[in-house]
Design a protein around this motif. Sequence first.
Motif, PDB file in Angstrom:
ATOM      1  N   UNK A 102      94.336   5.665   5.278  1.00 10.26           N
ATOM      2  CA  UNK A 102      94.996   4.729   6.180  1.00 10.26           C
ATOM      3  C   UNK A 102      96.490   4.622   5.915  1.00 10.26           C
ATOM      4  N   UNK A 103      96.934   5.049   4.734  1.00  7.63           N
ATOM      5  CA  UNK A 103      98.358   5.041   4.424  1.00  7.63           C
ATOM      6  C   UNK A 103      99.088   6.225   5.046  1.00  7.63           C
ATOM      7  N   UNK A 104      98.339   7.261   5.421  1.00  4.71           N
ATOM      8  CA  UNK A 104      98.948   8.454   5.991  1.00  4.71           C
ATOM      9  C   UNK A 104      99.118   8.284   7.505  1.00  4.71           C
ATOM     10  N   UNK A 105     100.366   8.333   8.013  1.00  8.07           N
ATOM     11  CA  UNK A 105     100.594   8.100   9.446  1.00  8.07           C
ATOM     12  C   UNK A 105      99.768   9.014  10.357  1.00  8.07           C
ATOM     13  N   UNK A 106      99.630  10.283   9.980  1.00  4.98           N
ATOM     14  CA  UNK A 106      98.907  11.217  10.839  1.00  4.98           C
ATOM     15  C   UNK A 106      97.398  11.091  10.725  1.00  4.98           C
ATOM     16  N   UNK A 107      96.918  10.216   9.841  1.00  6.94           N
ATOM     17  CA  UNK A 107      95.481  10.030   9.675  1.00  6.94           C
ATOM     18  C   UNK A 107      95.011   8.688  10.214  1.00  6.94           C
ATOM     19  N   UNK A 108      95.873   8.004  10.954  1.00  8.03           N
ATOM     20  CA  UNK A 108      95.482   6.710  11.498  1.00  8.03           C
ATOM     21  C   UNK A 108      94.385   6.877  12.548  1.00  8.03           C
ATOM     22  N   UNK A 160      80.485  14.648   2.343  1.00  7.17           N
ATOM     23  CA  UNK A 160      81.783  15.311   2.407  1.00  7.17           C
ATOM     24  C   UNK A 160      82.535  15.013   3.697  1.00  7.17           C
ATOM     25  N   UNK A 161      81.977  14.172   4.561  1.00  7.57           N
ATOM     26  CA  UNK A 161      82.730  13.743   5.737  1.00  7.57           C
ATOM     27  C   UNK A 161      83.451  12.454   5.377  1.00  7.57           C
ATOM     28  N   UNK A 162      84.766  12.527   5.250  1.00  5.39           N
ATOM     29  CA  UNK A 162      85.520  11.368   4.815  1.00  5.39           C
ATOM     30  C   UNK A 162      86.241  10.661   5.967  1.00  5.39           C
ATOM     31  N   UNK A 163      86.112  11.179   7.193  1.00  7.51           N
ATOM     32  CA  UNK A 163      86.659  10.505   8.366  1.00  7.51           C
ATOM     33  C   UNK A 163      85.592  10.499   9.450  1.00  7.51           C
TER      34      UNK A 163
END
Length: 376
Positions: free
Chosen positions: A74-80, A136-139
């Motif tokens: 959540x801290x990574x802008x491209x991973x929001x 292994x699915x983290x999103x």
Amino acid sequence: MAEHKSKSTTIKKTVEVIKLFSKRTKDEYPRAEIKDGKYLLPWKTEEVLHNNWTNFKSFFSLYRIEIPTEEKLNEEPLMQLMEADPNRIENPPENGIRVTWLGHASALFQLDSVSFLVNPNFNPRAGKNYYFGENKRYRKPVYTVEQLPRIDCVFITNTHFDYLDLYSVRQLNDRFGEMLLWYVPMGVGSWLLKTGFVNVVEMDWWKEDEIEFYDHTIIKNEQEIKSTSFNIACTPSQSYHNRNFDNENAMLWCSWVIRSPRYKIFISGSTGYAKVFQSIGRKYGPFHIAALPIGGYDIKTRNVYGYVTPEQAVQVHKDILSMCSLALSWGTFAFSNEEAIEGISRMQGFKTEVKLTFFFGRKCPSNQVKSIVLFK
């Protein structure tokens, strides 16, 4: 004066059609070859083809990648993550293309009154080939199958477990049943029929199909029923099939060209780099948008035969003459040893140099392509 006599001559005309197949045609539009029941690439490559032994070793590889925590992601802008809003995707836009990245290689495309999925994977776990132990699915997927709008069509590019997921196929079958039309490469149709689907179109490289899709938004309002004609072309890619140990490369792999009355889309699927993408660009390009993979290329645990590096993905983008591209196959599963955002980080270094537009993420304020992040 001597008398000259001329003989009448009857000329019989025959018409023959002679088909000439030049080496140039064969090189420009190569066809997959079949030998002993296995599909083979028609071009030479320096990379080594996956086989059952290399896949067996890869299956038991100990991944050293650290699975990112939810807080770190959540801290990574491209991973929001965007908030799921079924109303947002209920109907295709009147103008433009709406693309919603659902995670990994899955995406929802909506344009010209039609909604279609690409390589759908809604599995809470990564799949059969993603190794033992922790999830292994983290999103998670942005939308569940139950939250999807009416889907007209599904495109499958290859049979890797993360691209053709049985769990997701069964969910889609339970939700949509015979309403769904599936486009798959040669050999995959029989697999889908066993899962319960009946509307399956198998296609070989360079074959095309015309399909009429009804505008269901108009049907809901009980107005005049209209339809939209799409042209579907099955095109080459550099991949492989190995779902089972006893049918290696028994099924074909492909990319897809999807043309509506106003827009053109290219879906590469899982692929290594090959010059054939230049042929696709010359024949069908330019494209309004392409969906290209940028993950899974770590050579220590994977084989670059069927996986482009981020740099090669950019080359494919240029070869097919795409105006913009959606980056897929990253930020979802731990299926290779590169870090979660390594691929897009590598692309940041040469973004200005190549002067192209790539899309990442899951939300975007853009008017032309929606629900994804515009990477500038």
